[in-house]
Design a protein around this motif. Structure first.
Motif, PDB file in Angstrom:
ATOM      1  N   MET A 155       0.717  -1.084   0.357  1.00  0.00           N
ATOM      2  CA  MET A 155       0.029   0.041   0.293  1.00  0.00           C
ATOM      3  C   MET A 155       0.887   1.191  -0.098  1.00  0.00           C
ATOM      4  O   MET A 155       1.784   1.291   0.559  1.00  0.00           O
ATOM      5  N   LYS A 156       0.755   2.347  -0.520  1.00  0.00           N
ATOM      6  CA  LYS A 156       1.756   3.298  -0.397  1.00  0.00           C
ATOM      7  C   LYS A 156       0.652   4.301  -0.317  1.00  0.00           C
ATOM      8  O   LYS A 156      -0.307   4.643  -0.881  1.00  0.00           O
ATOM      9  N   ILE A 157       1.237   5.167   0.444  1.00  0.00           N
ATOM     10  CA  ILE A 157       0.918   6.557   0.981  1.00  0.00           C
ATOM     11  C   ILE A 157       1.048   8.053   0.959  1.00  0.00           C
ATOM     12  O   ILE A 157       2.663   8.600   1.581  1.00  0.00           O
ATOM     13  N   PRO A 158       0.579   8.287   0.106  1.00  0.00           N
ATOM     14  CA  PRO A 158       1.527   9.865  -0.050  1.00  0.00           C
ATOM     15  C   PRO A 158       1.116  11.018   0.883  1.00  0.00           C
ATOM     16  O   PRO A 158       0.216  10.453   2.099  1.00  0.00           O
ATOM     17  N   PHE A 159       2.017  11.667   0.260  1.00  0.00           N
ATOM     18  CA  PHE A 159       1.955  13.443   1.610  1.00  0.00           C
ATOM     19  C   PHE A 159       0.909  13.796   1.964  1.00  0.00           C
ATOM     20  O   PHE A 159       0.275  13.479   2.381  1.00  0.00           O
ATOM     21  N   PHE A 184      13.340   8.179  10.912  1.00  0.00           N
ATOM     22  CA  PHE A 184      12.346   8.276  10.752  1.00  0.00           C
ATOM     23  C   PHE A 184      11.297   7.928   9.067  1.00  0.00           C
ATOM     24  O   PHE A 184      10.836   7.506   8.830  1.00  0.00           O
ATOM     25  N   MET A 185      12.153   8.807   8.488  1.00  0.00           N
ATOM     26  CA  MET A 185      11.195   9.097   7.470  1.00  0.00           C
ATOM     27  C   MET A 185      11.756   7.516   6.341  1.00  0.00           C
ATOM     28  O   MET A 185      11.226   6.935   5.652  1.00  0.00           O
ATOM     29  N   THR A 186      13.506   7.476   6.546  1.00  0.00           N
ATOM     30  CA  THR A 186      13.408   6.528   5.437  1.00  0.00           C
ATOM     31  C   THR A 186      12.396   5.734   5.974  1.00  0.00           C
ATOM     32  O   THR A 186      12.195   4.597   4.727  1.00  0.00           O
ATOM     33  N   LYS A 187      12.698   4.540   7.174  1.00  0.00           N
ATOM     34  CA  LYS A 187      12.168   3.447   7.942  1.00  0.00           C
ATOM     35  C   LYS A 187      10.989   4.153   7.124  1.00  0.00           C
ATOM     36  O   LYS A 187       9.973   3.241   6.658  1.00  0.00           O
ATOM     37  N   CYS A 188       9.479   4.528   7.353  1.00  0.00           N
ATOM     38  CA  CYS A 188       8.584   5.003   6.699  1.00  0.00           C
ATOM     39  C   CYS A 188       8.339   4.509   5.272  1.00  0.00           C
ATOM     40  O   CYS A 188       7.661   4.210   4.816  1.00  0.00           O
ATOM     41  N   LYS A 189       9.171   5.376   4.308  1.00  0.00           N
ATOM     42  CA  LYS A 189       9.554   5.309   2.769  1.00  0.00           C
ATOM     43  C   LYS A 189       9.812   3.657   2.359  1.00  0.00           C
ATOM     44  O   LYS A 189       9.069   3.683   1.933  1.00  0.00           O
ATOM     45  N   ALA A 190      10.626   3.389   3.025  1.00  0.00           N
ATOM     46  CA  ALA A 190      10.798   1.843   2.881  1.00  0.00           C
ATOM     47  C   ALA A 190       9.350   1.099   2.790  1.00  0.00           C
ATOM     48  O   ALA A 190       9.120   0.197   2.060  1.00  0.00           O
ATOM     49  N   LYS A 191       8.668   1.507   3.601  1.00  0.00           N
ATOM     50  CA  LYS A 191       7.653   0.825   3.613  1.00  0.00           C
ATOM     51  C   LYS A 191       6.158   1.779   3.013  1.00  0.00           C
ATOM     52  O   LYS A 191       5.284   1.974   2.618  1.00  0.00           O
ATOM     53  N   ASP A 192       6.716   2.537   1.840  1.00  0.00           N
ATOM     54  CA  ASP A 192       5.667   3.241   0.976  1.00  0.00           C
ATOM     55  C   ASP A 192       4.518   4.716   2.262  1.00  0.00           C
ATOM     56  O   ASP A 192       3.479   4.651   1.988  1.00  0.00           O
ATOM     57  N   TYR A 247      -3.151   1.191   8.050  1.00  0.00           N
ATOM     58  CA  TYR A 247      -1.090   0.468   7.897  1.00  0.00           C
ATOM     59  C   TYR A 247      -0.436   1.389   8.486  1.00  0.00           C
ATOM     60  O   TYR A 247       0.643   0.990   8.920  1.00  0.00           O
ATOM     61  N   THR A 248      -0.176   3.100   7.890  1.00  0.00           N
ATOM     62  CA  THR A 248       0.371   4.139   8.430  1.00  0.00           C
ATOM     63  C   THR A 248       0.467   3.685   9.851  1.00  0.00           C
ATOM     64  O   THR A 248       1.620   4.502  10.247  1.00  0.00           O
ATOM     65  N   LYS A 249      -0.597   4.150  10.609  1.00  0.00           N
ATOM     66  CA  LYS A 249      -0.016   3.914  12.153  1.00  0.00           C
ATOM     67  C   LYS A 249       0.645   2.906  12.182  1.00  0.00           C
ATOM     68  O   LYS A 249       1.817   2.974  13.021  1.00  0.00           O
ATOM     69  N   GLY A 250       0.441   1.555  12.037  1.00  0.00           N
ATOM     70  CA  GLY A 250       1.392   0.422  11.969  1.00  0.00           C
ATOM     71  C   GLY A 250       2.993   0.878  11.449  1.00  0.00           C
ATOM     72  O   GLY A 250       4.258   0.492  12.376  1.00  0.00           O
ATOM     73  N   VAL A 251       3.127   0.987  10.725  1.00  0.00           N
ATOM     74  CA  VAL A 251       4.822   1.166  10.326  1.00  0.00           C
ATOM     75  C   VAL A 251       5.209   2.212  10.475  1.00  0.00           C
ATOM     76  O   VAL A 251       5.984   2.205  11.060  1.00  0.00           O
ATOM     77  N   MET A 252       4.435   3.413  11.537  1.00  0.00           N
ATOM     78  CA  MET A 252       4.990   4.832  11.734  1.00  0.00           C
ATOM     79  C   MET A 252       5.371   4.061  13.766  1.00  0.00           C
ATOM     80  O   MET A 252       6.567   4.142  14.447  1.00  0.00           O
TER      81      MET A 252
END
Length: 381
Positions: A1-5, A306-314, A366-371
């Motif tokens: 899943m891709k989550i844009p800004f 943090f940003m790198t880890k989030c980006k790795a999960k889109d 999904y976003t919560k889980g990644v963060m």
């Protein structure tokens, strides 16, 4: 899943209203949907007068023109803001005087304003960062004591409330943005709020290229003339139709966005309590519109991790503004990075989280889980 800004949101009424505007044959500014939108805004929030304009940038420029900002004037504003805020005074020859921000609110620190006032100061230009209202009462008190104009940049705070008063109703002038990144969008669009009744007629002249055409439209003259400086500060009725559709669904949009705020507090509050990050902290006197959510990391390295880890999960977070005082043009004006150390640190360590209305419908868990995973790895217990 891709989550844009950011991602645009449609209520379902935009196409219907925009087609109605097109088929009317009257698609330039100040036609039926402009009038409907202005009336809706005034009824809901009690603005004195509303001028729909092509962008938040245009609103700032028109406001600076209305305030007669001129060469030799000084305008006090935060360095931590978008370039449109400062350009609105620079293009008229004024000198920007950058003020530190309060790291708790990211807004201009009222306690730092008076030390910057000189005989050349003409205006205070605070912003409402991330939709969190600035301390407009304190700012107005300072302005009134020194006979200064206040133009509040409310680009991000349409619908926010401070001490029971909607943002934009207190200062002499206020500006809103309805860009596609805002809660309510015309694609491109904005509004100038004029709360000084004596300035309203002149504002109509500035909006209509410096002519008194508004007097002809209202039946007060039979032909118009060039009476003042001005520009084409009119929002197309097609875009006003889109904005009208959005504002009719304001409560629905706010409810969805509030879910994002709640979700992000669930992720980050415990790290704020541990004093390793700063986060968005509205108080009882601030009712927010749920425009955005920011996290201030303790180090640049942790922000990047943090940003790198989030980006790795889109999941795509954003760095926020680059401070104006240490930007290339700020340096050209004679500023140095060390002039505003608080602002400089914020620019290095802040992250803006993905925040768009449709995220409430799909992707929030999904976003919560990644963060949560990223934060647990960066700051293990």
């Amino acid at each position: 899943m891709k989550i844009p800004f950011n991602k645009t949101y449609q209520t379902g009424d935009e196409e219907k209203f925009m087609l109605e505007a097109i088929r009317s044959g009257a698609i330039c500014g100040n036609n039926q949907f402009c009038k409907k939108t202005i009336e809706l805004m005034k009824q809901k929030y009690g603005f004195n007068e509303v001028f729909l304009v092509p962008s938040g940038t245009a609103a700032l420029e028109m406001g600076a023109m209305l305030a007669n900002i001129s060469p030799g004037d000084e305008v006090i504003l935060p360095s931590y803001t978008f370039s449109s805020t400062v350009n609105a005074v620079v293009i008229f020859g004024a000198r920007p005087v950058f003020c530190e921000v309060d790291p708790v609110t990211m807004n201009m620190d009222p306690e730092k304003i008076e030390a910057l006032i000189t005989p050349k100061t003409k205006m205070l230009l605070p912003i409402d960062y991330a939709g969190l209202p600035c301390d407009i009462d304190k700012i107005m008190e300072i302005a009134n004591r020194h006979n200064l104009i206040v133009m509040q940049d409310c680009a991000q705070s349409y619908g926010s409330v401070y001490k029971g008063k909607p943002c934009g109703t207190v200062p002499h002038i206020a500006t809103f943005s309805f860009h596609e990144t805002k809660n309510y969008s015309a694609g491109e669009g904005g509004a100038l709020i004029v709360n000084v009744p004596e300035w309203v007629q002149r504002a109509t002249f500035l909006q209509e290229k410096g002519t008194d055409r508004s007097l002809v439209i209202n039946g007060m003259k039979n032909k118009y003339s060039w009476v003042d400086k001005g520009s084409s500060y009119l929002l197309s009725d097609c875009l006003a139709a889109m904005l009208y559709a959005q504002l009719l669904h304001e409560d629905e949009i706010r409810t969805k966005r509030a879910m994002l705020t709640e979700a992000y507090f669930d992720v980050f509050q415990k790290y704020h309590d541990r004093d390793v990050v700063g986060i968005f902290q509205p108080t009882a006197k601030q009712e927010i519109n749920h425009h955005a959510f920011w996290v201030l990391f303790d180090t640049l390295e942790h922000r990047q991790e943090f940003m790198t880890k989030c980006k790795a999960k889109d999941v795509y977070a954003y760095i926020g503004y680059m401070p104006l005082h240490s930007s290339p043009y700020g340096l050209k004006l004679g500023y140095k990075p060390e002039d505003l150390p608080v602002t400089e640190n914020i620019g290095n360590c802040i992250v803006r989280l993905p925040f768009y209305t449709g995220l409430a419908d799909e992707g929030l868990e999904y976003t919560k889980g990644v963060m949560k995973q990223a934060m647990n790895e960066i700051y293990p217990l």
